[in-house]
Design a protein around this motif. Structure first.
Motif, PDB file in Angstrom:
ATOM      1  N   MET A 160      -5.717   6.356   4.779  1.00 52.31           N
ATOM      2  CA  MET A 160      -4.916   5.690   5.896  1.00 52.31           C
ATOM      3  C   MET A 160      -4.168   4.358   5.630  1.00 52.31           C
ATOM      4  O   MET A 160      -3.062   4.040   5.951  1.00 52.31           O
ATOM      5  N   ALA A 161      -5.039   3.552   5.042  1.00 51.34           N
ATOM      6  CA  ALA A 161      -4.608   2.002   4.796  1.00 51.34           C
ATOM      7  C   ALA A 161      -3.482   2.181   3.806  1.00 51.34           C
ATOM      8  O   ALA A 161      -2.368   1.481   4.032  1.00 51.34           O
ATOM      9  N   PHE A 162      -3.605   2.725   2.680  1.00 53.86           N
ATOM     10  CA  PHE A 162      -2.345   2.814   1.564  1.00 53.86           C
ATOM     11  C   PHE A 162      -1.352   3.519   2.160  1.00 53.86           C
ATOM     12  O   PHE A 162       0.098   2.994   2.035  1.00 53.86           O
ATOM     13  N   THR A 163      -1.335   4.510   3.210  1.00 55.75           N
ATOM     14  CA  THR A 163      -0.207   5.006   3.899  1.00 55.75           C
ATOM     15  C   THR A 163       0.469   4.122   4.740  1.00 55.75           C
ATOM     16  O   THR A 163       1.710   3.833   4.917  1.00 55.75           O
ATOM     17  N   PHE A 164      -0.299   3.504   5.331  1.00 58.98           N
ATOM     18  CA  PHE A 164       0.301   2.440   6.472  1.00 58.98           C
ATOM     19  C   PHE A 164       1.079   1.235   5.790  1.00 58.98           C
ATOM     20  O   PHE A 164       2.041   0.698   5.999  1.00 58.98           O
TER      21      PHE A 164
END
Length: 356
Positions: free
Chosen positions: A187-191
């Motif tokens: 989630m953090a990487f995609t954001f």
């Protein structure tokens, strides 16, 4: 024998009371939204198969298989909601712990793979291939599959399916969240990658990045809320199923309304040449090189012996042939001489006498 709640049959098992209990209608509400999400996901998947032949932009066509896999993941999230509405038992326990993280990892991996090709497109680079995008999505999600399988097998000790119902509530919630650490990383990487899609000169692709950005922003907000509630410790254990069921339904509809629906609107739009760099320079005006002689090598020796013409005597024509117009020396006269009448040679003859 206890009586069944209002709306449920007397012959139904107490494990399924949340599906029909009108006095506690959260289960009925959530299963209604989940069923609507299942139908909507199937409709989007069928529409994707129908519209694939009408997609004119090759870069958008390359992402369609990954979006189809994404819809399969969303479909699974809505279906998994029923495993959380039904009370925790020896069957729903392994299903919850395994599929919750696997399905979310699949959805976030598809979004991450989409951001990779968008980062290249907004900078005018060649996009990733269809197989590369799909391989990235499946590859990122495969890690969570391995983690979930190892946890479930080790926790159940291969055969003990009742371990999840016998586990203390605090340990159950902590293990459930710890199992999702890799999903939180995705989630953090995609954001972060969705934010990087806003940096580029080809603005047409930034709208696709905005869809992923908004989807991840709302997803992160939902996850922060439910993890805080689940680990807070002051809520009764009966709210665990309600919280997790709500997360599945809410996040599933966020995926559909903030990512899939806007992408479908842009799917069949005509290819915009301004979204791509110039593939060739045939239509781009260029200055022709100014030359001082003919390019034919047969004239090379003459140019060496006589020297090139002065730059000031060359007329530059940007779109002319290689034979340049040059000024000629006006001092030399090349006109044809005209004939003139001549007088008689005996007109002034001195030996002539008048009267003789």
């Amino acid at each position: 024998m206890t009586s069944s709640p209002d709306g449920c049959s007397n012959h139904i098992n107490s494990t399924y009371y949340n599906l029909c209990d009108k006095s506690n209608p959260w289960g009925i509400i959530l299963e209604t939204f989940a069923a609507a999400g299942v139908v909507t996901s199937i409709a989007f998947m069928l529409s994707l198969l129908i519209l694939i032949c009408k997609v004119q932009d090759s870069s958008r066509r390359k992402i369609i298989p990954t979006q189809f896999v994404f819809l399969l993941g969303v479909f699974g999230l809505f279906g998994l909601t029923f495993a959380f509405i039904i009370k925790l038992n020896e069957k729903t326990g392994p299903t919850r712990f395994f599929l919750f993280g696997v399905l979310f990892a699949l959805c976030f991996s598809c979004l991450l793979a989409h951001t990779f090709t968008l980062v290249k497109l907004v900078r005018g680079k060649k996009p990733l291939s269809l197989l590369m995008i799909l391989a990235l999505a499946l590859g990122f999600s495969l890690i969570q599959d391995i983690i979930a399988v190892e946890y479930v097998v080790i926790t159940m000790n291969k055969t003990n399916t009742h371990v999840f119902t016998e586990m203390p509530r605090k340990q159950l919630n902590e293990d459930f969240v710890m199992l999702l650490i890799y999903v939180l990383f995705l989630m953090a990487f995609t954001f972060i990658m969705s934010v990087s899609t806003f940096c580029g000169s080809f603005t047409g692709w930034k709208r696709h990045g905005a869809h992923i950005y908004m989807t991840m922003l709302f997803s992160i907000a939902i996850w922060v809320a439910w993890i805080t509630l689940l680990l807070h410790g002051t809520l009764d254990s009966i709210w665990n199923d309600t919280i997790l069921s709500t997360v599945l339904v809410a996040n599933g509809w966020v995926f559909l309304l903030m990512y899939i629906l806007p992408e479908f609107i842009l799917l069949t739009r005509q290819r915009n040449p301004r979204d791509y760099p110039m593939e060739d320079n045939f239509c781009k005006p260029q200055f022709l090189k100014q030359s001082y002689g003919m390019e034919n090598r047969a004239y090379l020796q003459e140019e060496i012996t006589q020297g090139p013409e002065s730059p000031s005597s060359t007329l530059y024509a940007p779109y002319s042939t290689h034979f340049q117009l040059q000024n000629r020396d006006s001092q030399k006269d090349f006109s044809i001489p005209r004939p003139k009448t001549r007088s008689s040679p005996y007109e002034d003859y001195g030996g002539r006498r008048d009267g003789n």
